[in-house]
Design a protein around this motif. Structure first.
Motif, PDB file in Angstrom:
ATOM      1  N   GLY A 195       0.817  -1.220   0.000  1.00 39.14           N
ATOM      2  CA  GLY A 195       0.000   0.000   0.000  1.00 39.14           C
ATOM      3  C   GLY A 195       0.841   1.256   0.000  1.00 39.14           C
ATOM      4  N   PHE A 196       1.922   1.247   0.791  1.00 36.35           N
ATOM      5  CA  PHE A 196       2.817   2.396   0.835  1.00 36.35           C
ATOM      6  C   PHE A 196       3.491   2.621  -0.511  1.00 36.35           C
ATOM      7  N   PHE A 200      -8.154   9.764  -6.067  1.00 34.29           N
ATOM      8  CA  PHE A 200      -9.221   8.873  -5.612  1.00 34.29           C
ATOM      9  C   PHE A 200      -8.728   7.431  -5.513  1.00 34.29           C
ATOM     10  N   ILE A 201      -7.906   7.009  -6.464  1.00 37.14           N
ATOM     11  CA  ILE A 201      -7.344   5.657  -6.400  1.00 37.14           C
ATOM     12  C   ILE A 201      -6.460   5.514  -5.168  1.00 37.14           C
ATOM     13  N   GLN A 202      -5.652   6.534  -4.898  1.00 36.14           N
ATOM     14  CA  GLN A 202      -4.782   6.490  -3.731  1.00 36.14           C
ATOM     15  C   GLN A 202      -5.601   6.484  -2.438  1.00 36.14           C
ATOM     16  N   ALA A 203      -6.680   7.239  -2.377  1.00 35.93           N
ATOM     17  CA  ALA A 203      -7.538   7.229  -1.189  1.00 35.93           C
ATOM     18  C   ALA A 203      -8.148   5.854  -0.975  1.00 35.93           C
ATOM     19  N   ALA A 204      -8.573   5.202  -2.051  1.00 38.89           N
ATOM     20  CA  ALA A 204      -9.141   3.854  -1.932  1.00 38.89           C
ATOM     21  C   ALA A 204      -8.089   2.871  -1.446  1.00 38.89           C
ATOM     22  N   ILE A 205      -6.886   2.968  -1.971  1.00 40.09           N
ATOM     23  CA  ILE A 205      -5.800   2.079  -1.527  1.00 40.09           C
ATOM     24  C   ILE A 205      -5.532   2.276  -0.042  1.00 40.09           C
ATOM     25  N   GLN A 206      -5.499   3.514   0.404  1.00 43.31           N
ATOM     26  CA  GLN A 206      -5.227   3.773   1.812  1.00 43.31           C
ATOM     27  C   GLN A 206      -6.367   3.294   2.703  1.00 43.31           C
ATOM     28  N   LEU A 207      -7.603   3.420   2.236  1.00 41.65           N
ATOM     29  CA  LEU A 207      -8.728   2.920   3.025  1.00 41.65           C
ATOM     30  C   LEU A 207      -8.652   1.411   3.209  1.00 41.65           C
ATOM     31  N   ILE A 213      -8.072  16.440 -14.193  1.00 36.69           N
ATOM     32  CA  ILE A 213      -8.879  15.215 -14.120  1.00 36.69           C
ATOM     33  C   ILE A 213      -7.996  14.020 -13.791  1.00 36.69           C
ATOM     34  N   LEU A 214      -6.847  13.897 -14.445  1.00 32.35           N
ATOM     35  CA  LEU A 214      -5.945  12.769 -14.181  1.00 32.35           C
ATOM     36  C   LEU A 214      -5.424  12.775 -12.745  1.00 32.35           C
ATOM     37  N   VAL A 215      -5.084  13.957 -12.241  1.00 37.24           N
ATOM     38  CA  VAL A 215      -4.588  14.051 -10.865  1.00 37.24           C
ATOM     39  C   VAL A 215      -5.694  13.673  -9.876  1.00 37.24           C
ATOM     40  N   PHE A 216      -6.928  14.122 -10.128  1.00 34.98           N
ATOM     41  CA  PHE A 216      -8.037  13.754  -9.242  1.00 34.98           C
ATOM     42  C   PHE A 216      -8.318  12.257  -9.287  1.00 34.98           C
ATOM     43  N   VAL A 217      -8.232  11.652 -10.455  1.00 39.52           N
ATOM     44  CA  VAL A 217      -8.440  10.200 -10.565  1.00 39.52           C
ATOM     45  C   VAL A 217      -7.365   9.458  -9.777  1.00 39.52           C
ATOM     46  N   LEU A 218      -6.120   9.882  -9.925  1.00 42.80           N
ATOM     47  CA  LEU A 218      -5.040   9.249  -9.163  1.00 42.80           C
ATOM     48  C   LEU A 218      -5.232   9.457  -7.655  1.00 42.80           C
TER      49      LEU A 218
END
Length: 100
Positions: free
Chosen positions: A18-19, A52-59, A45-50
């Motif tokens: 995850g890290f 959101f993906i990073q937030a999901a990974i951290q969750l 848009i690309l930065v926001f998508v990345l």
């Protein structure tokens, strides 16, 4: 009692993965923002998508959102909260861009 000892002494592979994924996504966002010649809207848009993906990974990797008795309910609550937040943000952007 033995299982707890083995689990306590095992290497935390999910946290390491995850890290590393979080660091890679951060560097990808920085690279997209600095090194590409894409239009500003596409970069955002690309930065926001990345993000959101990073937030999901951290969750899932660090906060263990899917573990426990009510894991599926936790995921449902998070998805509904994310949907409401997206509706509010996108609705605000749409409203502000529609004003003349």
């Amino acid at each position: 009692m033995e299982n707890q000892t083995v689990k306590r002494n095992s290497f935390p592979w999910s946290q390491v993965i995850g890290f590393l994924l979080s660091v890679a996504l951060t560097f990808a966002a920085v690279w997209i923002g600095i090194r590409t010649e894409l239009p500003y809207g596409t970069i955002a848009i690309l930065v926001f998508v990345l993000a959101f993906i990073q937030a999901a990974i951290q969750l899932f990797m660090f906060m263990h959102i899917s573990e426990g008795e009510n894991g599926i309910w936790q995921i449902g609550k998070m998805l509904s909260a994310a949907f409401i937040a997206l509706v509010i943000v996108l609705g605000s952007v749409w409203t502000l861009n529609s004003m003349h």
